[in-house]
Design a protein around this motif. Structure first.
Motif, PDB file in Angstrom:
ATOM      1  N   GLN A 135       0.828  -1.202   0.000  1.00 37.42           N
ATOM      2  CA  GLN A 135       0.000   0.000   0.000  1.00 37.42           C
ATOM      3  C   GLN A 135       0.866   1.257   0.000  1.00 37.42           C
ATOM      4  O   GLN A 135       0.610   2.218  -0.737  1.00 37.42           O
ATOM      5  CB  GLN A 135      -0.924  -0.019   1.219  1.00 37.42           C
ATOM      6  CG  GLN A 135      -1.930  -1.152   1.205  1.00 37.42           C
ATOM      7  CD  GLN A 135      -2.668  -1.304   2.527  1.00 37.42           C
ATOM      8  OE1 GLN A 135      -2.093  -1.056   3.601  1.00 37.42           O
ATOM      9  NE2 GLN A 135      -3.924  -1.724   2.464  1.00 37.42           N
ATOM     10  N   GLU A 136       1.908   1.240   0.832  1.00 37.26           N
ATOM     11  CA  GLU A 136       2.794   2.396   0.891  1.00 37.26           C
ATOM     12  C   GLU A 136       3.532   2.593  -0.428  1.00 37.26           C
ATOM     13  O   GLU A 136       3.711   3.723  -0.892  1.00 37.26           O
ATOM     14  CB  GLU A 136       3.791   2.206   2.033  1.00 37.26           C
ATOM     15  CG  GLU A 136       4.606   3.451   2.334  1.00 37.26           C
ATOM     16  CD  GLU A 136       5.380   3.327   3.630  1.00 37.26           C
ATOM     17  OE1 GLU A 136       6.597   3.046   3.555  1.00 37.26           O
ATOM     18  OE2 GLU A 136       4.759   3.486   4.707  1.00 37.26           O
ATOM     19  N   ALA A 137       3.935   1.494  -1.069  1.00 34.25           N
ATOM     20  CA  ALA A 137       4.641   1.590  -2.346  1.00 34.25           C
ATOM     21  C   ALA A 137       3.757   2.219  -3.420  1.00 34.25           C
ATOM     22  O   ALA A 137       4.213   3.045  -4.220  1.00 34.25           O
ATOM     23  CB  ALA A 137       5.115   0.207  -2.789  1.00 34.25           C
ATOM     24  N   VAL A 138       2.483   1.820  -3.442  1.00 37.54           N
ATOM     25  CA  VAL A 138       1.554   2.380  -4.427  1.00 37.54           C
ATOM     26  C   VAL A 138       1.360   3.878  -4.202  1.00 37.54           C
ATOM     27  O   VAL A 138       1.421   4.685  -5.136  1.00 37.54           O
ATOM     28  CB  VAL A 138       0.203   1.644  -4.367  1.00 37.54           C
ATOM     29  CG1 VAL A 138      -0.859   2.379  -5.179  1.00 37.54           C
ATOM     30  CG2 VAL A 138       0.357   0.213  -4.877  1.00 37.54           C
ATOM     31  N   LEU A 139       1.147   4.276  -2.954  1.00 31.31           N
ATOM     32  CA  LEU A 139       0.927   5.694  -2.661  1.00 31.31           C
ATOM     33  C   LEU A 139       2.199   6.507  -2.875  1.00 31.31           C
ATOM     34  O   LEU A 139       2.133   7.661  -3.316  1.00 31.31           O
ATOM     35  CB  LEU A 139       0.402   5.853  -1.235  1.00 31.31           C
ATOM     36  CG  LEU A 139      -0.980   5.252  -0.996  1.00 31.31           C
ATOM     37  CD1 LEU A 139      -1.365   5.329   0.478  1.00 31.31           C
ATOM     38  CD2 LEU A 139      -2.034   5.957  -1.851  1.00 31.31           C
ATOM     39  N   ASP A 140       3.359   5.915  -2.576  1.00 29.43           N
ATOM     40  CA  ASP A 140       4.629   6.586  -2.881  1.00 29.43           C
ATOM     41  C   ASP A 140       4.722   6.889  -4.368  1.00 29.43           C
ATOM     42  O   ASP A 140       5.133   7.975  -4.776  1.00 29.43           O
ATOM     43  CB  ASP A 140       5.811   5.696  -2.479  1.00 29.43           C
ATOM     44  CG  ASP A 140       6.218   5.904  -1.034  1.00 29.43           C
ATOM     45  OD1 ASP A 140       5.900   6.952  -0.456  1.00 29.43           O
ATOM     46  OD2 ASP A 140       6.859   5.000  -0.479  1.00 29.43           O
ATOM     47  N   ALA A 141       4.363   5.895  -5.169  1.00 30.02           N
ATOM     48  CA  ALA A 141       4.452   6.062  -6.625  1.00 30.02           C
ATOM     49  C   ALA A 141       3.522   7.162  -7.113  1.00 30.02           C
ATOM     50  O   ALA A 141       3.889   7.962  -7.986  1.00 30.02           O
ATOM     51  CB  ALA A 141       4.128   4.739  -7.314  1.00 30.02           C
ATOM     52  N   PHE A 142       2.308   7.215  -6.573  1.00 35.39           N
ATOM     53  CA  PHE A 142       1.395   8.299  -6.952  1.00 35.39           C
ATOM     54  C   PHE A 142       2.018   9.653  -6.634  1.00 35.39           C
ATOM     55  O   PHE A 142       1.916  10.604  -7.418  1.00 35.39           O
ATOM     56  CB  PHE A 142       0.056   8.150  -6.227  1.00 35.39           C
ATOM     57  CG  PHE A 142      -0.945   7.294  -6.947  1.00 35.39           C
ATOM     58  CD1 PHE A 142      -1.573   7.758  -8.093  1.00 35.39           C
ATOM     59  CD2 PHE A 142      -1.269   6.021  -6.480  1.00 35.39           C
ATOM     60  CE1 PHE A 142      -2.502   6.974  -8.767  1.00 35.39           C
ATOM     61  CE2 PHE A 142      -2.188   5.242  -7.141  1.00 35.39           C
ATOM     62  CZ  PHE A 142      -2.810   5.703  -8.288  1.00 35.39           C
ATOM     63  N   GLY A 143       2.680   9.748  -5.473  1.00 33.52           N
ATOM     64  CA  GLY A 143       3.326  10.997  -5.116  1.00 33.52           C
ATOM     65  C   GLY A 143       4.433  11.370  -6.088  1.00 33.52           C
ATOM     66  O   GLY A 143       4.570  12.531  -6.492  1.00 33.52           O
ATOM     67  N   ARG A 144       5.258  10.387  -6.477  1.00 26.90           N
ATOM     68  CA  ARG A 144       6.340  10.664  -7.431  1.00 26.90           C
ATOM     69  C   ARG A 144       5.801  11.053  -8.791  1.00 26.90           C
ATOM     70  O   ARG A 144       6.476  11.763  -9.555  1.00 26.90           O
ATOM     71  CB  ARG A 144       7.241   9.437  -7.535  1.00 26.90           C
ATOM     72  CG  ARG A 144       8.101   9.210  -6.302  1.00 26.90           C
ATOM     73  CD  ARG A 144       9.177   8.174  -6.571  1.00 26.90           C
ATOM     74  NE  ARG A 144       8.612   6.851  -6.803  1.00 26.90           N
ATOM     75  CZ  ARG A 144       8.372   5.961  -5.849  1.00 26.90           C
ATOM     76  NH1 ARG A 144       8.644   6.270  -4.582  1.00 26.90           N
ATOM     77  NH2 ARG A 144       7.868   4.783  -6.130  1.00 26.90           N
ATOM     78  N   LEU A 145       4.602  10.591  -9.124  1.00 30.59           N
ATOM     79  CA  LEU A 145       3.993  10.938 -10.412  1.00 30.59           C
ATOM     80  C   LEU A 145       3.291  12.292 -10.382  1.00 30.59           C
ATOM     81  O   LEU A 145       2.718  12.713 -11.381  1.00 30.59           O
ATOM     82  CB  LEU A 145       2.996   9.851 -10.816  1.00 30.59           C
ATOM     83  CG  LEU A 145       3.615   8.494 -11.195  1.00 30.59           C
ATOM     84  CD1 LEU A 145       2.539   7.425 -11.320  1.00 30.59           C
ATOM     85  CD2 LEU A 145       4.405   8.620 -12.498  1.00 30.59           C
ATOM     86  N   GLY A 146       3.313  12.958  -9.237  1.00 30.66           N
ATOM     87  CA  GLY A 146       2.761  14.307  -9.153  1.00 30.66           C
ATOM     88  C   GLY A 146       1.346  14.395  -8.628  1.00 30.66           C
ATOM     89  O   GLY A 146       0.755  15.478  -8.620  1.00 30.66           O
TER      90      GLY A 146
END
Length: 335
Positions: A144-155
């Motif tokens: 879950q944290e990895a998915v939300l991290d990725a959303f953050g990196r994508l802006g």
């Protein structure tokens, strides 16, 4: 944190009960530990059973508008018959496994505005006395944290989070409600969607990630939502290029909305089509649904979902809910 409750069914001079949770957040599917401490009053008391309830604040939409209220989503019997002597002390330790779908209350140590609590129910002389709510903090699983991290990196930016009463069709959802984490899109997707809502449905085998894109409507038409689901195993959490993975998910979601529009097919599962074992299918949310009512967040998921005044507002709102629940419980000594 400790909450003390005078057992109303025994009146003044009866025993008091403190429920103490182990410090720190618990993960979905993880173990919640603590102890129930009972201190005898001015007379001996015979306790018949001790139960802990997991309570969540959930939003529901009915014919007369939107409503919020507490819902019990799990109960655990942690103690049986127990005699408490006058002025005596008893301790009942417990270790509970949370449901895998337990919603997240924080991310990167910052509150999301989700309210969960543990409530102690003590049965005495045929009556059941419900005590105060002890706030429950739930952190994110690695996937879950990895998915939300990725959303953050994508802006993508955090907007809000809530719990909605209802079910998502085509999934193995177990709880009677689901969590939505609402994200604002970066400029390259802003023309296509207003927001993307992320729902996690965790299980022992992995996590289903349900993405919902709210489609912009035309001048004379309303927008419609598009749902897409992707599944990942817990083992994949540390082995995928999550930025690329989530970027592909978003592209598929936006493409699916653009190609199929209102004629999208629902209720079937398709291979993901990539190099990973994640797969995609399309479902439909069913049951009551509501708009969000939790405080707005700050942009930048990767560096924190809320800060400053926003975080303070969320904390105040959570505190108000627990105070309201405690006042309501004080009016009833029996079920």
């Amino acid at each position: 944190m400790v909450f003390t409750r005078l057992l109303g069914s025994l009146g003044v001079g009866g025993p008091t009960v403190d429920t103490v949770l182990a410090p720190g957040p618990v993960l979905p599917g993880g173990t919640l530990s603590g102890e129930v401490r009972i201190e005898g009053g001015r007379a001996q008391a015979q306790i018949e059973g001790i139960t802990l309830e997991l309570v969540a604040r959930v939003e529901a939409e009915t014919g007369d508008g939107e409503h919020e209220g507490g819902i019990v989503f799990e109960r655990y019997l942690v103690g049986g018959a127990l005699r408490v002597a006058e002025g005596g002390r008893e301790t009942v330790p417990f270790s509970l496994v949370l449901p895998w779908e337990t919603p997240l209350t924080e991310l990167y140590g910052q509150p999301l505005g989700i309210v969960l609590g543990v409530r102690t129910e003590v049965a005495v002389a045929g009556a059941r006395d419900k005590g105060d709510l002890d706030p429950l903090t739930v952190g994110a699983l690695p996937a879950q944290e990895a998915v939300l991290d990725a959303f953050g990196r994508l802006g993508f930016g955090f907007r809000s989070a809530d719990l909605e009463l209802g079910r998502i069709g085509g999934t193995g959802q177990q709880l009677p409600f689901y969590q939505e984490i609402e994200l604002t899109p970066p400029p390259r997707h802003a023309h296509a969607v207003n927001e993307i809502e992320v729902t996690f449905l965790a299980s022992p085998g992995g996590v289903d990630v349900v993405l919902e894109a709210d489609k912009r409507g035309g001048l004379f038409s309303e927008g419609h939502d598009t749902l897409t689901r992707f599944s990942v195993s817990h083992e994949q959490a540390g082995h995928l290029d999550w930025t690329s993975e989530v970027d592909g998910w978003v592209s598929r979601l936006v493409e699916h909305r653009a190609v199929y529009g209102d004629h999208a097919s629902y209720g079937h599962a398709d291979p993901y089509g990539g190099q990973h074992s994640a797969h995609e299918d399309h479902g439909r949310r069913s049951g009551p649904g509501v708009g969000t009512a939790v405080a707005a967040g700050a942009a930048g998921l990767a560096v924190g979902v809320a800060g400053g005044l926003v975080a303070a507002e969320i904390v105040d709102e959570v505190g108000d809910f627990f105070e309201d629940e405690d006042e309501g419980d004080g009016e009833e000594d029996e079920d």
